[in-house]
Design a protein around this motif. Structure first.
Motif, mmCIF file in Angstrom:
data_model
loop_
_atom_site.group_PDB
_atom_site.id
_atom_site.type_symbol
_atom_site.label_atom_id
_atom_site.label_comp_id
_atom_site.label_asym_id
_atom_site.label_seq_id
_atom_site.Cartn_x
_atom_site.Cartn_y
_atom_site.Cartn_z
ATOM 1 N N GLU A 137 -4.581 -40.450 -4.228
ATOM 2 C CA GLU A 137 -4.858 -39.683 -3.013
ATOM 3 C C GLU A 137 -5.797 -40.456 -2.089
ATOM 4 O O GLU A 137 -6.479 -41.391 -2.518
ATOM 5 C CB GLU A 137 -5.446 -38.316 -3.381
ATOM 6 N N THR A 138 -5.841 -40.049 -0.817
ATOM 7 C CA THR A 138 -6.677 -40.787 0.142
ATOM 8 C C THR A 138 -8.010 -40.093 0.418
ATOM 9 O O THR A 138 -8.996 -40.757 0.704
ATOM 10 C CB THR A 138 -5.928 -40.976 1.480
ATOM 11 N N HIS A 139 -8.024 -38.760 0.316
ATOM 12 C CA HIS A 139 -9.260 -38.043 0.637
ATOM 13 C C HIS A 139 -9.396 -36.824 -0.266
ATOM 14 O O HIS A 139 -8.532 -35.946 -0.257
ATOM 15 C CB HIS A 139 -9.258 -37.613 2.117
ATOM 16 N N ILE A 140 -10.465 -36.807 -1.031
ATOM 17 C CA ILE A 140 -10.724 -35.677 -1.927
ATOM 18 C C ILE A 140 -12.104 -35.112 -1.602
ATOM 19 O O ILE A 140 -13.063 -35.865 -1.423
ATOM 20 C CB ILE A 140 -10.667 -36.122 -3.411
ATOM 21 N N ILE A 141 -12.182 -33.806 -1.474
ATOM 22 C CA ILE A 141 -13.479 -33.130 -1.317
ATOM 23 C C ILE A 141 -13.731 -32.349 -2.604
ATOM 24 O O ILE A 141 -12.895 -31.523 -2.999
ATOM 25 C CB ILE A 141 -13.468 -32.182 -0.097
ATOM 26 N N LEU A 142 -14.846 -32.648 -3.256
ATOM 27 C CA LEU A 142 -15.178 -31.944 -4.500
ATOM 28 C C LEU A 142 -16.235 -30.891 -4.220
ATOM 29 O O LEU A 142 -17.306 -31.207 -3.697
ATOM 30 C CB LEU A 142 -15.733 -32.926 -5.543
ATOM 31 N N ILE A 143 -15.940 -29.665 -4.575
ATOM 32 C CA ILE A 143 -16.928 -28.585 -4.464
ATOM 33 C C ILE A 143 -17.477 -28.299 -5.854
ATOM 34 O O ILE A 143 -16.717 -27.940 -6.768
ATOM 35 C CB ILE A 143 -16.299 -27.296 -3.881
ATOM 36 N N CYS A 144 -18.781 -28.495 -6.009
ATOM 37 C CA CYS A 144 -19.427 -28.221 -7.295
ATOM 38 C C CYS A 144 -19.946 -26.798 -7.284
ATOM 39 O O CYS A 144 -20.825 -26.464 -6.486
ATOM 40 C CB CYS A 144 -20.598 -29.172 -7.522
ATOM 41 N N GLY A 145 -19.408 -25.959 -8.156
ATOM 42 C CA GLY A 145 -19.885 -24.583 -8.234
ATOM 43 C C GLY A 145 -21.238 -24.501 -8.916
ATOM 44 O O GLY A 145 -21.686 -25.441 -9.580
ATOM 45 N N ARG A 146 -21.900 -23.388 -8.716
ATOM 46 C CA ARG A 146 -23.160 -23.054 -9.411
ATOM 47 C C ARG A 146 -23.179 -21.551 -9.524
ATOM 48 O O ARG A 146 -22.373 -20.854 -8.911
ATOM 49 C CB ARG A 146 -24.386 -23.500 -8.601
ATOM 50 N N TYR A 147 -24.120 -21.023 -10.261
ATOM 51 C CA TYR A 147 -24.246 -19.572 -10.405
ATOM 52 C C TYR A 147 -22.973 -18.983 -10.984
ATOM 53 O O TYR A 147 -22.256 -19.643 -11.719
ATOM 54 C CB TYR A 147 -24.629 -18.925 -9.062
ATOM 55 N N LYS A 148 -22.641 -17.763 -10.623
ATOM 56 C CA LYS A 148 -21.530 -17.055 -11.239
ATOM 57 C C LYS A 148 -20.171 -17.506 -10.690
ATOM 58 O O LYS A 148 -19.141 -17.299 -11.316
ATOM 59 C CB LYS A 148 -21.745 -15.556 -10.979
ATOM 60 N N GLY A 149 -20.176 -18.125 -9.518
ATOM 61 C CA GLY A 149 -18.894 -18.547 -8.945
ATOM 62 C C GLY A 149 -18.960 -18.617 -7.431
ATOM 63 O O GLY A 149 -20.047 -18.614 -6.853
ATOM 64 N N ILE A 150 -17.784 -18.713 -6.802
ATOM 65 C CA ILE A 150 -17.747 -18.757 -5.342
ATOM 66 C C ILE A 150 -17.022 -17.523 -4.819
ATOM 67 O O ILE A 150 -16.227 -16.913 -5.527
ATOM 68 C CB ILE A 150 -17.039 -20.024 -4.791
ATOM 69 N N ASP A 151 -17.301 -17.187 -3.586
ATOM 70 C CA ASP A 151 -16.606 -16.082 -2.927
ATOM 71 C C ASP A 151 -15.096 -16.366 -2.953
ATOM 72 O O ASP A 151 -14.659 -17.478 -2.642
ATOM 73 C CB ASP A 151 -17.107 -15.951 -1.480
ATOM 74 N N GLU A 152 -14.332 -15.347 -3.345
ATOM 75 C CA GLU A 152 -12.883 -15.508 -3.528
ATOM 76 C C GLU A 152 -12.177 -16.007 -2.262
ATOM 77 O O GLU A 152 -11.158 -16.696 -2.335
ATOM 78 C CB GLU A 152 -12.288 -14.173 -3.996
ATOM 79 N N ARG A 153 -12.721 -15.679 -1.088
ATOM 80 C CA ARG A 153 -12.061 -16.107 0.155
ATOM 81 C C ARG A 153 -12.105 -17.618 0.322
ATOM 82 O O ARG A 153 -11.212 -18.214 0.928
ATOM 83 C CB ARG A 153 -12.678 -15.375 1.346
ATOM 84 N N VAL A 154 -13.115 -18.250 -0.237
ATOM 85 C CA VAL A 154 -13.168 -19.718 -0.210
ATOM 86 C C VAL A 154 -12.043 -20.279 -1.070
ATOM 87 O O VAL A 154 -11.313 -21.194 -0.678
ATOM 88 C CB VAL A 154 -14.533 -20.236 -0.723
ATOM 89 N N ARG A 155 -11.911 -19.697 -2.259
ATOM 90 C CA ARG A 155 -10.846 -20.136 -3.176
ATOM 91 C C ARG A 155 -9.482 -20.011 -2.501
ATOM 92 O O ARG A 155 -8.655 -20.909 -2.565
ATOM 93 C CB ARG A 155 -10.830 -19.221 -4.411
#
Ligand code: 6GU
Length: 242
Positions: free
Chosen positions: A103-121
């Protein structure tokens, strides 16, 4: 390849990027890594990135605003693979690593706490990855695992002598045993075939040992393989199937 990392603790990740093969691949221009602090995109005056879960319960949730804003800033051409590191993701495998290395461009989101807001997912995450069936306190270490695995298979990362083609898993089996000098250490001998200089026999021995070791340590890996009659024979011969 460009890798952007969004983390709450960039200091976990940054030092590891400055050593060994990961440093080399960046130095030769095969990989550009930027690590960002998600807090830089916080919108309120307290710079908060998390909030209480609707419906109650333990633990905090990463707020949508900073993540939407950060990915909007970083995904300028809208073609990045936006990866969320989470125990709920698909298991990381060598074949996934190799696919991602193209791939040419990857953005990694590192979670913390209980999780992320479902709308982001739902709206911005394109891939969810887990590095195994256990829970880490955050995605930073998982991101490092993924970055290391991708970095080392990029062209130029490994020298000829450490080529990734002979890796464990490159043929869906565990690695064969290795020996170096001395030929006898405290009475323990290196298998004779390795000293023979007979390349065909050495190759054969390594294949057999890899197969035996896989059968012993990771029988689950053999379930996915089409074993030849010869390979089945090796595993079913008592002296081999030790
Ligand atoms: Cl990607 N993140 C966290 N927090 N825990 C994990 C994981 C990821 N993979 C396995 N456990």
């Amino acid at each position: 390849m460009k890798l952007d990392v969004l983390a709450l603790f960039p200091e976990i990740i940054i030092p590891a990027l400055q050593t060994g093969i990961l440093k080399r691949i960046q130095d030769i221009g095969g990989l550009t890594i930027n690590v960002y602090n998600l807090r830089d995109w916080a919108t309120d005056r307290h710079k908060s990135v998390d909030d209480y879960p609707y419906g109650g319960g333990a633990g905090m949730i990463l707020k949508p605003e900073p993540l939407f804003a950060a990915v909007k800033t970083l995904n300028t051409t809208s073609d990045a693979n936006v990866v969320f590191l989470t125990p709920q993701g698909s298991p990381l495998t060598q074949s996934l690593v190799e696919a991602m290395s193209l791939e040419t461009h990857i953005i990694l989101i590192c979670g913390r706490y209980k999780g992320i807001d479902e709308r982001v997912r739902q709206q911005i995450v394109t891939t969810e990855i887990s590095i195994g069936d256990y829970v880490l306190s955050g995605g930073e270490i998982a991101a490092l695992v993924l970055i290391d695995a991708i970095g080392r298979v990029l062209p130029g990362a490994l020298g000829d002598f450490e080529s990734a083609h002979e890796d464990s898993f490159s043929q869906d089996l565990l690695d064969h045993p290795h020996y170096t000098r001395p030929a006898v250490y405290e009475g323990m001998e290196v298998p004779q075939v390795l000293l023979s200089g007979h390349h065909e026999n050495i190759k054969k021995w390594r294949q057999v040992e890899a197969l035996k070791r896989t059968a012993q340590c990771r029988p689950d890996l053999l379930q996915n393989l089409e074993l030849s009659d010869e390979e089945l024979n090796i595993l079913n011969t008592p002296k081999n199937g030790s």
